[in-house]
Write a protein that holds these residues in place. Structure first.
Motif, mmCIF file in Angstrom:
data_model
loop_
_atom_site.group_PDB
_atom_site.id
_atom_site.type_symbol
_atom_site.label_atom_id
_atom_site.label_comp_id
_atom_site.label_asym_id
_atom_site.label_seq_id
_atom_site.Cartn_x
_atom_site.Cartn_y
_atom_site.Cartn_z
ATOM 1 N N LYS A 334 -9.993 4.931 12.200
ATOM 2 C CA LYS A 334 -10.714 5.569 11.095
ATOM 3 C C LYS A 334 -10.359 7.057 11.007
ATOM 4 O O LYS A 334 -10.200 7.610 9.914
ATOM 5 C CB LYS A 334 -12.229 5.429 11.294
ATOM 6 C CG LYS A 334 -12.773 4.035 11.106
ATOM 7 C CD LYS A 334 -14.278 4.040 11.361
ATOM 8 C CE LYS A 334 -14.877 2.658 11.292
ATOM 9 N NZ LYS A 334 -16.330 2.669 11.603
ATOM 10 N N LYS A 341 -3.990 10.298 3.547
ATOM 11 C CA LYS A 341 -4.223 9.462 2.363
ATOM 12 C C LYS A 341 -3.210 8.329 2.270
ATOM 13 O O LYS A 341 -3.473 7.300 1.640
ATOM 14 C CB LYS A 341 -4.177 10.316 1.101
ATOM 15 C CG LYS A 341 -5.345 11.294 0.983
ATOM 16 C CD LYS A 341 -5.281 12.070 -0.316
ATOM 17 C CE LYS A 341 -6.464 13.034 -0.435
ATOM 18 N NZ LYS A 341 -6.408 13.812 -1.699
ATOM 19 N N LEU A 344 -3.026 3.788 4.714
ATOM 20 C CA LEU A 344 -3.015 2.357 4.366
ATOM 21 C C LEU A 344 -1.735 1.926 3.658
ATOM 22 O O LEU A 344 -1.194 0.854 3.981
ATOM 23 C CB LEU A 344 -4.236 2.005 3.523
ATOM 24 C CG LEU A 344 -5.540 1.789 4.302
ATOM 25 C CD1 LEU A 344 -6.704 1.555 3.345
ATOM 26 C CD2 LEU A 344 -5.415 0.616 5.271
ATOM 27 N N ASN A 348 0.249 -1.022 5.407
ATOM 28 C CA ASN A 348 0.406 -2.261 4.632
ATOM 29 C C ASN A 348 1.865 -2.521 4.274
ATOM 30 O O ASN A 348 2.320 -3.670 4.254
ATOM 31 C CB ASN A 348 -0.434 -2.187 3.348
ATOM 32 C CG ASN A 348 -1.898 -2.519 3.594
ATOM 33 O OD1 ASN A 348 -2.214 -3.405 4.381
ATOM 34 N ND2 ASN A 348 -2.794 -1.812 2.920
ATOM 35 N N ASP A 354 -1.988 -6.254 2.223
ATOM 36 C CA ASP A 354 -2.750 -5.481 1.246
ATOM 37 C C ASP A 354 -4.183 -5.286 1.759
ATOM 38 O O ASP A 354 -5.150 -5.473 1.032
ATOM 39 C CB ASP A 354 -2.754 -6.195 -0.110
ATOM 40 C CG ASP A 354 -3.309 -5.314 -1.224
ATOM 41 O OD1 ASP A 354 -3.209 -4.084 -1.095
ATOM 42 O OD2 ASP A 354 -3.868 -5.866 -2.189
ATOM 43 N N TYR A 355 -4.294 -4.888 3.040
ATOM 44 C CA TYR A 355 -5.600 -4.736 3.659
ATOM 45 C C TYR A 355 -6.328 -3.487 3.163
ATOM 46 O O TYR A 355 -5.710 -2.438 2.940
ATOM 47 C CB TYR A 355 -5.471 -4.612 5.180
ATOM 48 C CG TYR A 355 -5.022 -5.856 5.882
ATOM 49 C CD1 TYR A 355 -5.725 -7.050 5.758
ATOM 50 C CD2 TYR A 355 -3.901 -5.832 6.706
ATOM 51 C CE1 TYR A 355 -5.318 -8.194 6.424
ATOM 52 C CE2 TYR A 355 -3.486 -6.968 7.381
ATOM 53 C CZ TYR A 355 -4.195 -8.150 7.231
ATOM 54 O OH TYR A 355 -3.789 -9.278 7.890
ATOM 55 N N THR A 356 -7.637 -3.605 3.022
ATOM 56 C CA THR A 356 -8.483 -2.421 2.928
ATOM 57 C C THR A 356 -8.676 -1.936 4.372
ATOM 58 O O THR A 356 -8.355 -2.660 5.331
ATOM 59 C CB THR A 356 -9.842 -2.746 2.312
ATOM 60 O OG1 THR A 356 -10.531 -3.677 3.172
ATOM 61 C CG2 THR A 356 -9.679 -3.364 0.924
ATOM 62 N N LEU A 357 -9.228 -0.744 4.543
ATOM 63 C CA LEU A 357 -9.466 -0.257 5.899
ATOM 64 C C LEU A 357 -10.432 -1.176 6.635
ATOM 65 O O LEU A 357 -10.233 -1.476 7.822
ATOM 66 C CB LEU A 357 -10.018 1.173 5.859
ATOM 67 C CG LEU A 357 -10.296 1.822 7.228
ATOM 68 C CD1 LEU A 357 -9.023 1.886 8.064
ATOM 69 C CD2 LEU A 357 -10.897 3.212 7.048
ATOM 70 N N LYS A 358 -11.452 -1.633 5.937
ATOM 71 C CA LYS A 358 -12.417 -2.545 6.549
ATOM 72 C C LYS A 358 -11.742 -3.825 7.024
ATOM 73 O O LYS A 358 -11.992 -4.291 8.143
ATOM 74 C CB LYS A 358 -13.526 -2.875 5.543
ATOM 75 C CG LYS A 358 -14.600 -3.793 6.097
ATOM 76 C CD LYS A 358 -15.645 -4.122 5.047
ATOM 77 C CE LYS A 358 -16.692 -5.093 5.601
ATOM 78 N NZ LYS A 358 -17.704 -5.446 4.584
ATOM 79 N N GLU A 359 -10.871 -4.385 6.203
ATOM 80 C CA GLU A 359 -10.177 -5.627 6.567
ATOM 81 C C GLU A 359 -9.218 -5.390 7.734
ATOM 82 O O GLU A 359 -9.080 -6.251 8.622
ATOM 83 C CB GLU A 359 -9.405 -6.167 5.359
ATOM 84 C CG GLU A 359 -10.307 -6.709 4.261
ATOM 85 C CD GLU A 359 -9.559 -6.988 2.966
ATOM 86 O OE1 GLU A 359 -10.072 -7.765 2.136
ATOM 87 O OE2 GLU A 359 -8.448 -6.410 2.771
#
Length: 431
Positions: A334, A341, A344, A348, A354-359
């Motif tokens: 995190k 910026k 990700l 990716n 194509d992950y979000t940070l949460k994923e």
């Protein structure tokens, strides 16, 4: 439910999980590969099949989300309520090093060296199977809490009373690997650690003026030592000569990170400066989880700072190293994502995902999302097993004898030790 009925149901559930790993179309291939890897399928091997099953069930993680075997079994099985409860208890079972305090009619009174608590545990098998075990011996065992009672799932190792030092060394090695076991089921210890984290965080910010500093492994130990001295006695000394970064940021394999148990503890406690190669180390204080010393932290961040990630040698391996290494918390990822910026897009792009940070965190750092795991450095400072083991290692280094007539009461903690070791008094004969 009577205790005997509980024991029978727990045993039946364990047997069902053992059958599951040998028959499920998803799990079975991985289990067979695991057996081949450890040589359990070799007729001449002296590996106990039942022991191999237990280790696989309790330690293996599968799939992109690294699910435990009991969790997979829970999802796939059509189980009754009591069996589901047992499987969840098995999934939360704890492996630790225990000292046998008493032999009971149906189990043992055990002292958990790691979390510093005593337990009365009921054996799932007849006590006659434990002939030869006695008070004062040490066992590596796994226990579980079911319906507010503790049960002994397995004993995977036994050490005689004469090998106390080895029992404590192994305990510390387990803490370094899984620091949460120190405060698991010990809320008082967790509260103590949390209070220490808050206090030391303020001191870290006061000393460095930031929660993150970068240097090389050649200076990291000294820099941490200088800060520890400040945290203890409040005396601030100049540390600028300990701040250094490598001429070129690049990622590579460090041989000392690949240790067997035989030298794991000594290499872990020996510090970064003993390593042959030179690389950057980030000393980071996470206000929630404590202090980390992170190899290649500068290199990892450099990947997202240059115009082309490929400018950093082995950048792809470095990214994978930080994602897949279970020692690096979700908070560290995190932190990097917040700084950059393009974090990700680059990550990716490397994995064509194509992950979000949460994923991303759910895939690689789910362990840290499910529970609060403090840094091993922070936890070790509050561990009696570590304090004991550190004393053993110091003794083995054979301190130089003190000159005759030395009055130790007149020597300052930060003065050179009069034995001539070159260490501060508080780190030598004053320890």
């Amino acid at each position: 439910m009577p205790v005997l009925d509980k024991i029978q149901e727990i045993n039946d559930t364990v047997k069902s999980i053992a059958m599951f790993i040998q028959s499920d179309e998803t799990v079975r291939p991985d289990f067979q590969e695991y057996l081949n890897t450890i040589g359990a399928n070799n007729r001449n091997a002296r590996i106990n099949f039942q022991g191999a099953c237990f280790t696989y069930i309790f330690e293996r993680k599968l799939g992109e989300t690294y699910k435990s075997i009991p969790a997979i079994y829970l999802e796939k099985g059509d189980l009754k309520a009591s069996e589901k409860k047992i499987v969840k208890s098995i999934d939360k079972s704890v492996s630790s090093v225990f000292e046998i305090k008493k032999i009971l009619k149906n189990g043992f009174e055990l002292y958990n060296i790691i979390n510093e608590k005593s337990y009365n545990v009921t054996s799932l098998i007849k006590m006659t199977n434990f002939r030869g075990l006695g008070c004062g011996q040490y066992i590596v065992a796994r226990i579980m809490n079911f319906d507010k009672e503790m049960y002994l799932l397995e004993v995977s190792g036994v050490l005689p009373t004469t090998r106390r030092d080895d029992a404590y060394r192994f305990s510390v090695a387990k803490i370094i690997q899984n620091p949460e076991i120190v405060y698991l089921d010990n809320p008082e210890k967790q509260e103590e650690i949390e209070e220490d984290i808050k206090e030391v965080y303020d001191k870290f910010m006061e000393f460095f003026g930031t929660d993150e500093v970068l240097t090389t492994n050649k200076h990291a130990d000294d820099l941490i030592g200088i800060f520890n001295d400040f945290a203890e006695d409040g005396k601030k000394v100049d540390y600028k000569d300990k701040i250094e970064v490598p001429e070129v940021f690049k990622f590579f394999d460090v041989s000392e990170f690949n240790n067997s148990y035989d030298n794991f503890l000594e290499n872990s406690l020996g510090g970064f400066s003993s390593h042959k190669e030179t690389y950057d180390v980030g000393i980071i204080y996470d206000k929630d989880l404590g202090m980390y010393a992170v190899p290649f932290w500068g290199t990892f961040n450099k990947i997202f700072e240059v115009s082309n990630p490929a400018e950093v040698e082995n950048y792809d391996k470095c990214i994978q190293y930080f994602l897949a290494n279970d020692k690096f918390s979700a908070n560290l990822i995190k932190r990097a994502a917040k700084k950059h910026k393009n974090f990700l897009p680059i990550v990716n792009g490397l994995g064509k995902t194509d992950y979000t940070l949460k994923e991303l965190l759910e895939k690689y750092k789910s362990r840290y999302l499910e529970q609060k795991i403090y840094s091993s450095t922070t936890v070790l400072y509050k561990s009696k097993a570590f304090a004991s083991t550190l004393g053993l290692i110091e003794e083995e280094e054979n301190k130089l004898p003190l000159p005759e007539g030395v009055d130790l009461s007149k020597i300052g903690r930060n003065d050179p030790c009069p034995c001539g070791s070159g260490k501060k008094f508080k780190k030598c004969h004053g320890a």
